[in-house]
Design a protein around this motif. Structure first.
Motif: not given
Length: 528
Positions: A6-25
């Motif tokens: 639900a967060k805007k991409p530009k507001k996303m923290k690096l840790k949250e971005l890493k979580t998105l990647g782990q979930q995708l994989l």
């Protein structure tokens, strides 16, 4: 807690971005993370965010790419029946293919953006080249590699660091060189058809092509047993049909149905690889040389053509039009074209009837200050070495050089003396220029009247561009005699060598022009 999605991409923290990647994989249930991660592959994103997204997306696409259908832009898509189009799995994989194509486009945008940090650019290039290496089922992914080169060449801004990286890290691989030559040939032909000659962007594209093509190292000598180093595992394509395909059709390789063609890509022998490389090298260079090359790039090309290009062409004589046109331009361009033209004439049988007339026209005071004068004087000496050279030509060159000796620097006078020394030794029939008594009159002299018959009149016409009409044989080398009283000791001493009887070849030796051709005031002062 607020959902990451639900967060805007530009507001996303690096840790949250890493979580998105782990979930995708971890699961297909998180496939909606894919567009979010793609949104961070942008020149405007912070480098850490680009890097984190890149690592996740590279890991994801590496595992699924082999099972994806061909790209929508591919002209060789297999026919698919309506029932297959309704298959949810097919729809899903088609969507993934579109996202991979978008991923490739975004990576190229980051690579060519002037705002991208150099460290990030290098990482992105390495990831991109991994897809080139593995993304086509183990074969070289030529279509996305061509897309990269096309973006580099057509970019409205310089991308020097990216070109340097590509040359430094990947041009050592034979297959990368091979497909680079193919792409550069296509890009050069595309530029040649554009009606933008002389524009800034056209010149910028030509400079980029020249940088890339001139930094591809020549194929090293091979003993026929050792293998060349390849970037992809499959090596070069062995079927000529693949060589002739348009690059837009190369995306056929993306299709699993291309397995039959890949079976023909057997490992080639080093000799076959060398032959194919030479052919692609030739086509790329010839296509490039047909472009409206800017003057400074033109000079760079001519300066290296005889060493970096001609020895590696499949048929060097194909350069004759380019070189004769360059030689006819005059001035420094002609001087720089002389090396390559001389090679074609002496080693490849090129006939150029006006060669000596053009060479004669190049002799002027400015040539003695030119940047490439050393090479020019050495070639001039070689061109005048043939025993079949007519006496009137040898005399014309000797007399023209003699006349130039009274208006060039001392270093130029030294090389003139050496050149005339060799001419007199090689062509005894012109030794009459050294000493001519007043009574030594030809039939033409006896028919002269008025001032032309008076003692001391010089029949030589220094303004005549045609050596046949210069009347050199009716003149003498009186200018050389004046050098005996020259203010510069090296000149006055060296001119004494011409007082020997040069017709006695057993008692004299030729001068090595290389010893004098690079002279200047600095070298004379240094010797003193």
């Amino acid at each position: 807690m607020t959902s990451i999605l639900a967060k805007k991409p530009k507001k996303m923290k690096l840790k949250e971005l890493k979580t998105l990647g782990q979930q995708l994989l971890s699961s297909r249930a998180h496939i909606n993370n894919l567009p979010l991660l793609l949104g961070f592959i942008s020149p405007s994103s912070p480098p850490p965010h680009v890097l984190e997204s890149l690592l996740s997306l590279q890991s994801f696409f590496t595992t699924v790419l082999a099972d994806l259908p061909p790209s929508q832009s591919s002209k060789k898509r297999p026919r698919i029946d309506d029932s297959a189009k309704q298959d949810p799995e097919f729809i899903y994989r088609t969507w993934l293919r579109s996202k991979f194509d978008e991923f490739v486009t975004l990576l190229i945008e980051v690579l060519i953006s002037p705002g991208t940090e150099d460290a990030l650019r290098e990482i992105v290039l390495d990831s991109f080249m991994e897809f080139v290496k593995l993304g086509n089922g183990g074969s070289f992914y030529s279509s996305i590699y061509h897309k990269l080169l096309r973006s580099i060449v057509n970019s409205p801004t310089p991308v020097d660091f990216l070109s340097e990286l590509l040359a430094l890290k990947y041009f050592k691989y034979i297959d990368v060189r091979y497909f680079t030559f193919i792409s550069l040939e296509k890009l050069s032909k595309a530029l040649d058809t554009k009606d933008t000659a002389g524009t800034f962007y056209m010149e910028l594209s030509i400079r980029k092509i020249h940088y890339i093509i001139s930094h591809i190292p020549p194929l090293e000598g091979n003993d026929g047993k050792s293998e060349y180093e390849m970037w992809s595992g499959s090596g070069l394509p062995s079927n000529e049909e693949h060589d002739k395909k348009k690059l837009s059709k190369a995306q056929k390789a993306e299709d699993k149905g291309w397995k039959a063609e890949k079976q023909t890509n057997t490992v080639l022998s080093p000799a076959s690889i060398a032959k194919k490389m030479k052919l692609k090298f030739t086509k790329a260079w010839i296509s490039f040389l047909r472009l409206p090359i800017p003057v400074n790039v033109y000079k760079e090309v001519l300066a290296t053509l005889h060493q970096a290009v001609i020895p590696h062409l499949s048929n060097p004589i194909i350069l004759c039009d380019f070189l004769t046109k360059s030689y006819d331009i005059g001035g420094v361009v002609s001087v720089m074209a002389l090396s390559s033209l001389f090679i074609l004439m002496t080693q490849h049988g090129l006939e150029y009837p006006n060669f000596y007339e053009k060479l004669y026209a190049l002799l002027s005071p400015s040539i003695f200050m030119a940047k490439h004068r050393a090479k020019f004087f050495q070639l001039l000496d070689s061109c005048l070495k043939s025993p079949l050279l007519p006496a009137y030509l040898a005399a014309a060159f000797a007399k023209k050089l003699s006349r130039l000796s009274i208006c060039v620097p001392p270093s130029g006078e030294l090389v003139i003396i050496a050149l005339i020394h060799n001419l007199l030794r090689r062509h005894p029939s012109i030794n009459c220029l050294v000493h001519k008594e007043d009574g030594d009159e030809s039939d033409e002299d006896k028919n002269d009247s008025g001032s032309e018959k008076r003692p001391g009149f010089d029949h030589f016409n220094s303004e005549e561009s045609n050596p046949i009409k210069s009347n050199a044989m009716r003149s003498s080398l009186w200018e050389i005699d004046t050098l005996r009283h020259h203010y510069c000791p090296p000149v006055s001493r060296f001119v004494l060598s011409l007082e020997n009887d040069l017709t006695v070849r057993s008692k004299t030796t030729e001068m090595d022009i290389k010893d004098f051709s690079s002279g200047s005031y600095a070298t004379i002062f240094g010797d003193e």
